[in-house]
Design a protein around this motif. Structure first.
Motif, PDB file in Angstrom:
ATOM      1  N   GLN A  33      11.418 -79.881 -59.807  1.00 61.24           N
ATOM      2  CA  GLN A  33      11.764 -78.464 -59.689  1.00 61.24           C
ATOM      3  C   GLN A  33      13.261 -78.314 -59.377  1.00 61.24           C
ATOM      4  OE1 GLN A  33       9.758 -75.824 -60.397  1.00 61.24           O
ATOM      5  NE2 GLN A  33      11.644 -74.640 -60.186  1.00 61.24           N
ATOM      6  N   MET A  34      13.761 -79.168 -58.475  1.00 59.82           N
ATOM      7  CA  MET A  34      15.186 -79.115 -58.125  1.00 59.82           C
ATOM      8  C   MET A  34      16.049 -79.358 -59.348  1.00 59.82           C
ATOM      9  SD  MET A  34      15.664 -80.941 -54.441  1.00 59.82           S
ATOM     10  CE  MET A  34      17.351 -81.408 -54.769  1.00 59.82           C
ATOM     11  N   ARG A  35      15.629 -80.342 -60.152  1.00 57.03           N
ATOM     12  CA  ARG A  35      16.396 -80.670 -61.355  1.00 57.03           C
ATOM     13  C   ARG A  35      16.378 -79.492 -62.327  1.00 57.03           C
ATOM     14  NH1 ARG A  35      13.928 -85.908 -61.961  1.00 57.03           N
ATOM     15  NH2 ARG A  35      14.910 -86.651 -60.058  1.00 57.03           N
ATOM     16  N   ARG A  36      15.183 -78.880 -62.490  1.00 56.75           N
ATOM     17  CA  ARG A  36      15.083 -77.724 -63.398  1.00 56.75           C
ATOM     18  C   ARG A  36      15.974 -76.582 -62.904  1.00 56.75           C
ATOM     19  NH1 ARG A  36       9.597 -79.156 -63.948  1.00 56.75           N
ATOM     20  NH2 ARG A  36       9.030 -77.784 -62.252  1.00 56.75           N
ATOM     21  N   ASP A  37      15.935 -76.338 -61.588  1.00 55.32           N
ATOM     22  CA  ASP A  37      16.767 -75.267 -61.021  1.00 55.32           C
ATOM     23  C   ASP A  37      18.242 -75.547 -61.274  1.00 55.32           C
ATOM     24  OD1 ASP A  37      14.553 -74.062 -60.093  1.00 55.32           O
ATOM     25  OD2 ASP A  37      14.835 -74.620 -57.977  1.00 55.32           O
ATOM     26  N   PHE A  38      18.616 -76.834 -61.092  1.00 58.82           N
ATOM     27  CA  PHE A  38      20.017 -77.201 -61.252  1.00 58.82           C
ATOM     28  C   PHE A  38      20.479 -76.911 -62.675  1.00 58.82           C
ATOM     29  CE2 PHE A  38      23.377 -80.608 -61.707  1.00 58.82           C
ATOM     30  CZ  PHE A  38      24.320 -79.907 -60.982  1.00 58.82           C
ATOM     31  N   VAL A  39      19.659 -77.320 -63.647  1.00 59.88           N
ATOM     32  CA  VAL A  39      20.013 -77.092 -65.054  1.00 59.88           C
ATOM     33  C   VAL A  39      20.086 -75.586 -65.322  1.00 59.88           C
ATOM     34  CG1 VAL A  39      19.262 -77.396 -67.437  1.00 59.88           C
ATOM     35  CG2 VAL A  39      19.099 -79.291 -65.830  1.00 59.88           C
ATOM     36  N   ALA A  40      19.095 -74.838 -64.808  1.00 60.28           N
ATOM     37  CA  ALA A  40      19.073 -73.393 -65.053  1.00 60.28           C
ATOM     38  C   ALA A  40      20.298 -72.724 -64.430  1.00 60.28           C
ATOM     39  CB  ALA A  40      17.795 -72.785 -64.486  1.00 60.28           C
ATOM     40  N   ASN A  41      20.592 -73.081 -63.160  1.00 62.48           N
ATOM     41  CA  ASN A  41      21.743 -72.476 -62.484  1.00 62.48           C
ATOM     42  C   ASN A  41      23.047 -72.840 -63.174  1.00 62.48           C
ATOM     43  OD1 ASN A  41      20.347 -71.205 -60.442  1.00 62.48           O
ATOM     44  ND2 ASN A  41      20.344 -73.006 -59.137  1.00 62.48           N
ATOM     45  N   THR A  42      23.144 -74.109 -63.573  1.00 59.58           N
ATOM     46  CA  THR A  42      24.368 -74.567 -64.222  1.00 59.58           C
ATOM     47  C   THR A  42      24.595 -73.800 -65.514  1.00 59.58           C
ATOM     48  OG1 THR A  42      23.971 -76.749 -63.333  1.00 59.58           O
ATOM     49  CG2 THR A  42      25.572 -76.609 -65.082  1.00 59.58           C
TER      50      THR A  42
END
Ligand code: ADP
Length: 270
Positions: A33-42
Motif C-alpha cells: 500500500q505504501m508503495r502504491r501511495d508513493f507512486v500515486a503521490n509522485t
C-alpha cells in the motif's frame, strides 16, 4: 486474507503460527500500500509542473509577437523546470535510501566537512531570504557513513529552516559530541510546527502548511529524506518546536574516533 490461512488448524502451536503468517501478510500488504501511495503521490506531484510547462509553452506560441510576454512565460517555464528537477532529484534520493544497498560510499566522514558543505550550499538562499546562518559547537568530530547523503540531509534541514523563518532572523547549525553520539542541531526562529504535525511532517509528501510549502517550492520530501538518511546511519532525528517561536531539528549519529590520518590529510589540503 488467504482463506487457506483462516482454515488452518487451531492447535496451540498452529494458532501461533497462523498469527505470525497473518501478521506477515498484513505487513506485506502495508508495504504494498505504501508503495502504491508513493507512486500515486509522485505522479500527482509531477503532473502539476508538467501541466504548467505545457500551458506556458502554448502561451509562448500565441504571444510570439510580444517579446516581453515571451520572456515572462519563458522564465516561468524555467522555474517549473527547476522545480521538476528538484522533485525528481528528491524522489531518486528517497528511493535510493529505501533500497537495500542504499549507502554507496561508506567510510569515515568528517562532520566539519558535512557542516561546511551544507552551509556553503545554502549561503545564497539565506542571503536572499535575509536570514543569518551561523555555525557553532564542537569541531573535529567523525561518524561512519556516506558524506554526500549526510550533506543532503543537513542541507534539507538548513533549507527548511531558512524557508520557514522571517527576514532578519538567525539559523544556527550546531554540533555537540558526547561519548558515543554526535548531535547536529539546526535551529530557527521561524513559524514553528504545531504539535499535531510533528510526527507527520516526516512522512513523504506531508506538509503542515500545504499552500505555503508549494509557494516556496517545497516538495514535501525533504524531511522524509532526512529521516531515512539518519536511520541508514544508525541514528535518529529529534524535533523540538514551539509554534510562533521556532524549531530545532537534531540529527543524532553514532560517533567514531577520528581516523589516524585525519590531521595529516587536513594539513595536506591546505
Ligand atoms: P517541504 O519541501 O514542503 O518543506 P519537508 O518534508 O522538508 O517538505 O517538510 C515537511 C513540512 O514540515 C513542511 O511543508 C513544513 O510544513 C514543515 N516544516 C519543515 N521544516 C520546518 C521548519 N524549520 N519550520 C516550520 N515548519 C517546517
Amino acid at each position: 486474507l488467504d482463506p487457506r490461512l483462516v482454515s488452518a488448524r487451531a492447535s496451540a502451536i498452529g494458532a501461533r503460527l497462523v498469527l505470525l503468517i497473518v501478521r506477515d501478510v498484513t505487513e506485506q500488504e502495508r508495504l504494498d500500500q505504501m508503495r502504491r501511495d508513493f507512486v500515486a503521490n509522485t505522479s500527482h506531484e509531477l503532473k502539476t509542473p508538467v501541466g504548467a510547462v505545457s500551458l506556458l509553452a502554448e502561451a509562448i506560441e500565441s504571444a510570439a509577437d510580444d517579446p516581453a510576454q515571451v520572456r515572462v512565460f519563458a522564465s516561468r517555464i524555467s522555474a517549473e523546470a527547476n522545480r521538476l528537477g528538484q522533485l525528481t532529484g528528491r524522489i531518486m534520493s528517497l528511493s535510493r535510501l529505501q533500497a537495500e544497498d542504499g549507502l554507496t560510499e561508506v567510510g569515515p566522514v568528517s562532520i566539519d566537512e558535512v557542516i561546511a558543505s551544507s552551509i556553503e550550499a545554502h549561503v545564497v538562499q539565506a542571503d536572499s531570504a535575509g536570514v543569518e546562518l551561523a555555525r557553532g559547537g564542537d569541531r573535529g568530530v567523525w561518524v561512519r557513513g556516506d558524506a554526500q547523503i549526510l550533506i543532503e540531509a543537513v542541507g534539507n534541514l538548513i533549507a527548511n529552516a531558512i524557508v520557514y523563518s522571517p527576514r532578519g532572523s538567525r539559523v544556527g547549525v550546531g554540533v555537540r559530541a558526547d561519548d558515543d553520539v554526535v548531535e547536529i542541531a539546526v535551529s530557527d526562529q521561524g513559524i514553528g510546527i504545531a504539535e499535531a504535525d510533528r510526527e507527520r511532517i516526516f512522512e513523504r509528501f506531508y506538509r503542515a502548511d500545504e499552500a505555503r510549502s508549494r509557494r516556496t517550492g517545497g516538495t514535501g520530501l525533504g524531511l522524509s529524506i532526512v529521516k531515512h538518511a539518519t536511520q541508514r546511519h544508525g541514528g535518529e532525528v529529534r524535533l523540538w518546536s514551539r509554534p510562533g517561536r521556532g524549531s530545532t531539528f537534531t540529527i543524532r549519529l553514532p560517533q567514531i574516533a577520528a581516523p589516524a590520518n585525519a590531521d595529516r590529510d587536513k594539513k595536506n589540503k591546505k
